[in-house]
Design an enzyme around this catalytic site. Structure first.
Site, PDB file in Angstrom:
ATOM      1  CB  SER A   8      -0.993  -0.102   1.124  1.00 44.07           C
ATOM      2  OG  SER A   8      -1.860   1.132   1.204  1.00 44.07           O
TER       3      SER A   8
ATOM      4  CG  ASP B 265      -5.799   0.992  -1.546  1.00 41.34           C
ATOM      5  OD1 ASP B 265      -4.774   1.755  -1.512  1.00 41.34           O
ATOM      6  OD2 ASP B 265      -5.812  -0.169  -0.843  1.00 41.34           O
TER       7      ASP B 265
ATOM      8  CG  ASP C  87      -2.594  -0.525  -3.185  1.00 37.22           C
ATOM      9  OD1 ASP C  87      -2.230   0.526  -2.758  1.00 37.22           O
ATOM     10  OD2 ASP C  87      -3.527  -1.251  -2.362  1.00 37.22           O
TER      11      ASP C  87
END
Length: 542
Positions: free
Chosen positions: A141, A294, A292
């Site tokens: 992340s 998100d 990533d």
């Protein structure tokens, strides 16, 4: 030391690992840090620093975790045993992904693996689209370059929750680190970009505006050397946004993140280059997605220059915008938020007649809640303060790509009415009250740090605060399983206008303090927030 010696022996034919381990031969502290424990496997999978050792991310720890996952799938799934695997731009991500594919195939499990770096929300979508038994994404992340991670998703595209994590861990503990790998290449399928195209088509269904033929905002975007570049730019083009400039230094994938040591859109430093370019280009909006893709952070134009919004501010803007333009149905609209996300979200939802469901920290609980809704309930929006949002039901994890679409649309919508997002946020504050929030993270690295952090929370649980800055507070101990939620090591202290929540991070050696205050004016709210912070620090120092 026994584990260290075992690894030295077992990796004698692995020149890279053996050399790394040999180099720390006389460093007892380093040996202890690498071998005093095994990387913890939980609902967030594995996450840790890259390197050799049981407490590191490497081909052996990833291989062992995958063997455990394979055993779990073979034990619990009778039909269509299959896994789809994605990975981000971090160092070793592609190697870990294809290693996992080899191990799963060797266990007789059909495996799909993306041929190029892919956002986490696309993996969540792919699990649902391909109807696989599980999913894996290799990512850490927003952690620094030294880290990587391994997240597992269930058949619904949601990160595994506590029960499944415990069962998988039980299988992992039966596996060794150095077992032989025998891949079955005949059941490994390498995916092209067709899944991403389906993902974008699905997201477009949640678009709220037709921007063709109208003035669209001038946007500066940074993928922070991660996976967001192609999908974010693609969705913005699809909906009609015409002017997008990408930060050149951060456009291409790079696991070393050379211009952004901590690639987290929550951090002001991560948006520095984008903000400078936006000032130069006179842009209306800055978008930044983490490696990533998100999470998403934004900065918006004001009369005084660019203003960085925090995760709560962006979330409530999106929530209000979606409610104001969405097509109404006969179903009860539902917003899902975490316990550390601004309560302003609840005020907005109620004003539109929506129900709010509150869950523990972690987007997996938002994803899980979507699948538990009744037939007369309709999921509208999910948000967490840490810059994670989900628009629509195409995935079961936070999605910066669909969020970028909605943020661009609402910037255009208010811009056509002579307003910036900062102007709209001020309107919301005047209507619902000035909610101000802040987060403080305190690091506790290593074995001693974890013990110290555990002691702090245990002490606070045994002797909870009774007041903060002169206001009485009531304690909620989530380890008792409050409001039907799973038990969690979280304490929350709530007064009439203040709330402080204390919890250890699930992915980093950090203690997190979440602050929230509410007042009738911005100045009063800011002063109150500072008083609460000071009061908390004084209490910790006693």
């Amino acid at each position: 030391m026994e584990k260290y010696i075992e690894w030295l022996s077992a990796t004698a034919n692995d020149e890279k690992t053996y050399s790394e381990l040999s180099s720390i031969n006389n460093d007892k502290d380093e040996i202890n840090d690498r071998f005093y424990c095994e990387l913890k496997f939980g609902t967030g999978g594995l996450r840790g620093k890259l390197g050799a050792g049981t407490n590191r991310m490497n081909i052996y720890t990833v291989g062992r975790a995958t063997r455990g996952l394979a055993a779990y799938i073979n034990k619990t799934t009778t039909e269509n045993k299959s896994v789809v695997i994605a990975y981000d731009s971090r160092n070793m991500s592609r190697e870990f992904a294809f290693l996992a594919a080899d191990i799963l195939s060797g266990a007789g499990i059909k495996t799909y693996v993306f041929n190029t770096l892919t956002p986490t929300p696309v993996l969540s979508f792919a699990v649902r689209y391909l109807k696989t038994s599980a999913g894996i994404v290799i990512t850490a992340s927003h952690n620094p370059k030294e880290y990587n991670g391994y997240k597992v998703y269930n058949e619904k595209g949601c990160q595994i929750t506590d029960g499944a994590a415990k069962e998988i861990l039980s299988e992992i503990e039966k596996c060794g680190y150095f077992e032989e790998i025998r891949a079955d290449k005949s059941i490994i399928e390498v995916l092209d970009d067709s899944i991403l195209n389906e993902f974008l088509r699905e997201i477009q269904k949640y678009s709220l505006l037709d921007l063709n033929g109208v003035k669209t905002p001038k946007i500066v975007y940074t993928p922070l050397n991660g996976t967001g570049n192609i999908p974010v730019r693609s969705i913005l083009k699809i909906i009609g946004v015409k002017d997008v400039t990408v930060v050149p230094e951060q456009e291409n994938p790079d696991g070393n993140f050379p211009t952004c040591p901590y690639p987290n859109p929550e951090e002001k430093a991560a948006l520095k280059l984008a903000a400078e370019l936006a000032e130069k280009e006179n842009a209306d909006l800055v978008l930044a997605t983490d490696p990533d893709a998100d999470r998403i952070g934004i900065a918006v134009k004001t009369n005084d220059g660019l203003k960085l919004l925090n995760g709560n501010e962006t979330g409530v803007l999106m929530e209000d915008f979606i409610f104001s333009l969405r097509k109404k149905t006969d179903k009860i609209p539902v917003v899902v938020k975490t316990i550390v996300t601004s309560d302003m979200s609840e005020d907005i939802a109620k004003s539109y007649g929506a129900q709010v469901k509150e869950v523990l920290t972690g987007f997996k609980y938002i994803g899980e809640t979507i699948d538990k809704l009744s037939e007369n309930e309709e999921y509208i929006f999910g948000m967490e303060e840490s810059y994670g949002y989900l628009v629509g039901t195409h995935a079961r994890d936070k999605d910066a790509v669909s969020a970028a679409m909605i943020i661009a649309e609402m910037t255009a919508y208010y811009g056509l009415r002579g307003k910036t997002l900062a102007d709209k946020l001020e309107e919301l504050y005047k209507k619902y009250g000035y909610y101000k929030t802040a987060l403080k993270s305190v690091s506790f690295p290593g074995e001693k740090g974890k013990a110290q952090m555990d002691e702090i929370i245990s002490s606070l649980r045994n002797e909870p605060w009774e007041e903060l800055c002169g206001e009485k507070v009531a304690v909620k101990d989530y380890s008792l399983g409050i409001n039907g939620l799973p038990k969690s090591n979280v304490l929350s202290f709530t007064g009439e206008n203040i709330k402080v929540t204390v919890r250890p991070s699930g992915t980093e050696p950090k203690l997190k303090l979440y602050y929230q205050v509410k007042a009738e004016s911005e100045n009063v709210a800011e002063n109150l927030l500072q008083k609460v912070k000071t009061s908390v620090e004084e209490n910790f120092n006693k």
